[in-house]
Design a protein around this motif. Structure first.
Motif, PDB file in Angstrom:
ATOM      1  N   ASP A 167      23.825  37.978  51.133  1.00  0.00           N
ATOM      2  CA  ASP A 167      24.317  39.049  51.959  1.00  0.00           C
ATOM      3  C   ASP A 167      25.468  39.417  51.379  1.00  0.00           C
ATOM      4  N   PHE A 168      25.708  40.515  50.632  1.00  0.00           N
ATOM      5  CA  PHE A 168      26.954  40.600  49.928  1.00  0.00           C
ATOM      6  C   PHE A 168      27.999  41.535  50.959  1.00  0.00           C
ATOM      7  N   ARG A 169      27.485  42.067  52.189  1.00  0.00           N
ATOM      8  CA  ARG A 169      28.334  42.512  53.251  1.00  0.00           C
ATOM      9  C   ARG A 169      29.044  41.513  54.294  1.00  0.00           C
ATOM     10  N   SER A 170      28.445  40.150  54.128  1.00  0.00           N
ATOM     11  CA  SER A 170      29.104  39.101  54.835  1.00  0.00           C
ATOM     12  C   SER A 170      30.491  38.702  54.614  1.00  0.00           C
ATOM     13  N   ALA A 171      30.875  38.117  55.437  1.00  0.00           N
ATOM     14  CA  ALA A 171      32.604  37.651  55.469  1.00  0.00           C
ATOM     15  C   ALA A 171      32.549  36.538  54.424  1.00  0.00           C
ATOM     16  N   GLU A 172      31.432  35.564  54.423  1.00  0.00           N
ATOM     17  CA  GLU A 172      31.488  34.564  53.751  1.00  0.00           C
ATOM     18  C   GLU A 172      31.527  35.108  52.194  1.00  0.00           C
ATOM     19  N   TRP A 173      30.773  36.151  51.662  1.00  0.00           N
ATOM     20  CA  TRP A 173      30.639  36.812  50.481  1.00  0.00           C
ATOM     21  C   TRP A 173      32.129  37.272  50.082  1.00  0.00           C
ATOM     22  N   ARG A 174      32.789  37.792  51.116  1.00  0.00           N
ATOM     23  CA  ARG A 174      34.162  38.409  50.930  1.00  0.00           C
ATOM     24  C   ARG A 174      35.192  37.231  50.346  1.00  0.00           C
ATOM     25  N   ASP A 175      34.807  36.178  51.089  1.00  0.00           N
ATOM     26  CA  ASP A 175      35.707  34.877  50.719  1.00  0.00           C
ATOM     27  C   ASP A 175      35.316  34.486  49.465  1.00  0.00           C
ATOM     28  N   VAL A 176      34.109  34.477  48.910  1.00  0.00           N
ATOM     29  CA  VAL A 176      33.918  34.214  47.664  1.00  0.00           C
ATOM     30  C   VAL A 176      34.472  34.991  46.657  1.00  0.00           C
ATOM     31  N   VAL A 177      34.479  36.510  46.786  1.00  0.00           N
ATOM     32  CA  VAL A 177      35.200  37.447  46.141  1.00  0.00           C
ATOM     33  C   VAL A 177      36.717  37.089  45.984  1.00  0.00           C
ATOM     34  N   SER A 178      37.232  36.860  47.099  1.00  0.00           N
ATOM     35  CA  SER A 178      38.882  36.642  47.263  1.00  0.00           C
ATOM     36  C   SER A 178      39.082  35.290  46.301  1.00  0.00           C
ATOM     37  N   VAL A 179      38.390  34.264  46.334  1.00  0.00           N
ATOM     38  CA  VAL A 179      38.719  32.913  45.642  1.00  0.00           C
ATOM     39  C   VAL A 179      38.556  33.164  44.186  1.00  0.00           C
ATOM     40  N   VAL A 180      37.137  33.900  43.751  1.00  0.00           N
ATOM     41  CA  VAL A 180      37.085  34.110  42.448  1.00  0.00           C
ATOM     42  C   VAL A 180      37.719  34.893  41.710  1.00  0.00           C
ATOM     43  N   ARG A 181      37.914  36.115  42.222  1.00  0.00           N
ATOM     44  CA  ARG A 181      38.663  37.306  41.480  1.00  0.00           C
ATOM     45  C   ARG A 181      39.830  37.691  42.011  1.00  0.00           C
ATOM     46  N   GLY A 182      40.189  37.314  43.439  1.00  0.00           N
ATOM     47  CA  GLY A 182      41.429  38.011  43.959  1.00  0.00           C
ATOM     48  C   GLY A 182      41.220  39.351  44.506  1.00  0.00           C
ATOM     49  N   ALA A 183      42.327  40.132  44.804  1.00  0.00           N
ATOM     50  CA  ALA A 183      42.361  41.404  45.365  1.00  0.00           C
ATOM     51  C   ALA A 183      42.899  42.226  44.280  1.00  0.00           C
ATOM     52  N   GLY A 184      42.294  43.344  44.155  1.00  0.00           N
ATOM     53  CA  GLY A 184      42.478  44.508  43.683  1.00  0.00           C
ATOM     54  C   GLY A 184      41.952  44.321  41.786  1.00  0.00           C
ATOM     55  N   PRO A 185      42.360  45.254  40.934  1.00  0.00           N
ATOM     56  CA  PRO A 185      41.648  45.190  39.596  1.00  0.00           C
ATOM     57  C   PRO A 185      41.910  44.164  38.919  1.00  0.00           C
ATOM     58  N   LEU A 186      41.109  43.670  38.003  1.00  0.00           N
ATOM     59  CA  LEU A 186      41.035  42.809  37.135  1.00  0.00           C
ATOM     60  C   LEU A 186      41.822  42.789  35.676  1.00  0.00           C
ATOM     61  N   SER A 187      41.936  44.032  35.548  1.00  0.00           N
ATOM     62  CA  SER A 187      42.841  44.481  34.077  1.00  0.00           C
ATOM     63  C   SER A 187      44.065  44.624  34.273  1.00  0.00           C
ATOM     64  N   PRO A 188      44.718  43.681  33.406  1.00  0.00           N
ATOM     65  CA  PRO A 188      46.227  43.705  33.573  1.00  0.00           C
ATOM     66  C   PRO A 188      46.969  45.039  33.666  1.00  0.00           C
ATOM     67  N   SER A 189      46.442  46.021  32.616  1.00  0.00           N
ATOM     68  CA  SER A 189      47.061  47.419  32.465  1.00  0.00           C
ATOM     69  C   SER A 189      46.576  48.014  33.645  1.00  0.00           C
ATOM     70  N   ALA A 190      45.639  47.924  34.505  1.00  0.00           N
ATOM     71  CA  ALA A 190      45.371  48.694  35.645  1.00  0.00           C
ATOM     72  C   ALA A 190      46.197  48.296  36.697  1.00  0.00           C
ATOM     73  N   ARG A 191      46.606  47.009  36.975  1.00  0.00           N
ATOM     74  CA  ARG A 191      47.412  46.391  37.727  1.00  0.00           C
ATOM     75  C   ARG A 191      48.689  46.803  37.336  1.00  0.00           C
ATOM     76  N   ARG A 192      49.551  47.000  36.328  1.00  0.00           N
ATOM     77  CA  ARG A 192      50.667  47.503  36.103  1.00  0.00           C
ATOM     78  C   ARG A 192      50.942  48.833  36.279  1.00  0.00           C
ATOM     79  N   HIS A 193      49.789  49.567  36.103  1.00  0.00           N
ATOM     80  CA  HIS A 193      49.759  51.035  36.416  1.00  0.00           C
ATOM     81  C   HIS A 193      49.949  51.287  37.995  1.00  0.00           C
ATOM     82  N   ARG A 194      49.309  50.448  38.918  1.00  0.00           N
ATOM     83  CA  ARG A 194      49.350  50.459  40.310  1.00  0.00           C
ATOM     84  C   ARG A 194      50.635  49.868  41.012  1.00  0.00           C
TER      85      ARG A 194
END
Length: 538
Positions: free
Chosen positions: A432-459
């Motif tokens: 269930d990709f819309r569940s709160a538990e899956w959002r916890d997985v996303v937060s732990v594995v990849r954090g918030a916001g873009p992955l690309s360093p250049s995209a993060r610097r741009h923002r």
């Protein structure tokens, strides 16, 4: 024969769990006495059908509509699909099963055995006497012993070919088997097994029992419970035998299962159950040949690269403890409400929403063979998935993949993410990709916001220090040399050669088990580039 039992009232101490366990202990004691008496009175060697009257309902017993009395043949009232005509009605016209159908069905069968074995081990708590002595139920609870699952394609008495999957787990009692049959094995089990055959025969027993508890039922892709379930008993030749066996018969027409298809089945099972196989928790054989766990071909955890002042290692491990949820002890469903959505009021075990695992860098880059395995209870639900590389991994409509970049069509980031608390949807084979538990997985594995360093610097965002963010920063580009840990020939990366070496790794070639060969080629690439630049500067 008279059996004297006594159940103390624990309501004053509000220990409802202990009271239920004591009731289960009394039921197990009564069942054992009945088995001994029936074994003495009945000397037949075949399966024994045992229609018996329904017992008087006790205050802690299950509601009548949610119970199957052990030993009875279900009537049309209990199961509207118990008649042969109804069973034929739900036998969908399916094409001849392929090797992929066999692989999916065997995954469901083995996963069902793992669930039943876990249920049998939990059920052993109720087999202790009132003084705490250990009953005749096999090894002591909590001992670490692997579950042995054997898959065999062999003829049976009723069919020229049948598929058998059996284990040497703790087995189930009559009551546990009855409850499990009433709840069903899930829509995914019936859907996949129905593509192979129409009937399932189940044998289960605990060590010390004199009978095998048997069940036979039809399967239908449209159902989650058995069709025309019949319960029975079969005397055991060895009372110390224990475990569960599932036999699929009435197979659909299929071609010959040759050695190549059996090898493909072993490879698939070794991939789906790679974690319990590698951890020694599970052993699988297919026609007597052991299944080997699929091992990741990754760089050593000691390898690293530098990005500024930051040293980024090639393997990132994580372990996050989240909120508490519940898992139903009857059907295994994870839920956060007061009662189980499938079983209603039932015993539930509190669990902690843990997210743990590792991410690493593969020694070769490939257009498809990369991604993150998402594992739930030891089984891979997603294999080499790219979902966590999406910009919004919880959206069903998201198509923007941040890794690999737009200039590279090959990826090499892999890993395993264990998330037992994420609920399943559909037929029980998707998260269930819309569940709160899956959002916890996303937060732990990849954090918030873009992955690309250049995209993060741009923002104007800070550096992404999540496990996946660090690996994208250090190894996101496929640049040959030690700066990105990628072999080269002095001019470009050697993708085809890297892939050939990886095949040697999976074949067990000692030359390719460590990453030394890849590391030397990456170092040699840097030396060739330096020599070419030195020659050009003369």
């Amino acid at each position: 024969m008279t059996v004297h039992t006594q159940v103390e009232d624990d309501l004053t101490s509000h220990d409802y769990e202990l009271a239920l366990d004591r009731v289960a202990s009394v039921a197990a004691e009564i069942t054992e006495h009945l088995q001994t008496a029936r074994a003495c009175l009945d000397g037949s060697q075949g399966t024994v059908e045992r229609p018996i009257e329904r017992p008087v309902e006790s205050p802690v017993a299950r509601p009548e509509e949610n119970r199957i009395v052990p030993g009875e043949v279900l009537s049309a009232t209990d199961n509207p699909l118990s008649s042969g005509e109804a069973a034929v009605q739900y036998r969908e016209p399916l094409p001849a099963p392929s090797a992929g159908d066999h692989q999916k069905a065997l995954v469901e069968l083995i996963d069902t055995l793992r669930t039943l074995a876990a249920r049998g081990q939990r059920g052993r708590r109720g087999q202790r006497g009132r003084r705490g002595q250990r009953g005749r139920s096999g090894p002591r609870p909590g001992t670490t012993r692997p579950l042995n699952a054997a898959v065999s394609y062999r003829p049976s008495r009723q069919d020229p070919l049948a598929v058998s999957v059996k284990d040497d787990g703790f087995g189930l009692t009559e009551l546990d088997l009855s409850h499990r049959l009433h709840q069903g094995f899930g829509r995914a089990f019936h859907r996949e097994v129905a593509r192979l055959g129409g009937r399932v025969r189940l044998f289960t027993a605990k060590a010390g029992d004199v009978w095998w508890n048997t069940a036979e039922f039809g399967v239908s892709a449209q159902r989650r419970v058995g069709v025309g379930t019949t319960l029975g008993r079969k005397p055991k030749r060895d009372t110390n035998a224990h475990g569960t066996e599932l036999i699929i018969s009435d197979l659909h027409p299929l071609g010959e299962i040759d050695g190549r298809e059996l090898a493909g089945i072993r490879t698939h099972l070794g991939d789906v159950f790679s974690h319990p196989l590698a951890a020694g928790e599970l052993r699988i054989t297919v026609n007597g040949v052991p299944v080997q766990a699929r091992r990741p071909c990754i760089w050593s955890a000691e390898r690293s690269v530098r990005r500024g002042d930051l040293e980024i290692f090639a393997v990132q491990r994580f372990h996050h403890t989240g909120g508490r949820t519940k898992v139903c002890r009857e059907c295994g469903r994870v839920f956060s409400s007061l009662v189980c959505p499938a079983c209603g009021p039932s015993r539930a075990t509190p669990v902690v929403g843990e997210v743990w695992g590792w991410l690493g860098v593969q020694r070769f880059a490939d257009p498809d063979d990369y991604g993150i395995d998402v594992i739930r209870r030891g089984r891979k639900i997603l294999r080499r998935s790219k979902r966590l590389f999406l910009r919004y991994p919880w959206s069903e409509d998201e198509r923007e993949q941040e890794y690999p970049g737009a200039l590279s069509r090959r990826g090499r980031l892999v890993g395993e993410v264990h998330c037992d608390a994420v609920p399943l949807v559909g037929a029980g084979t998707s998260l269930d990709f819309r569940s709160a538990e899956w959002r916890d997985v996303v937060s732990v594995v990849r954090g918030a916001g873009p992955l690309s360093p250049s995209a993060r610097r741009h923002r104007g965002l800070p550096e992404n220090i999540s496990p996946l963010g660090l690996l994208v920063r250090g190894f996101g580009e496929n640049v040959p040399g030690l700066s990105h840990l990628m072999p080269g020939d002095g001019w470009a990366a050697q993708h085809q050669l890297d892939r050939a070496w990886a095949e040697g790794f999976r074949a067990g070639d000692p030359e390719f088990q460590t990453d030394e060969r890849w590391y030397e080629e990456a170092r040699r690439h840097d030396e060739l580039v330096a020599a070419r630049h030195q020659f050009a500067s003369r």
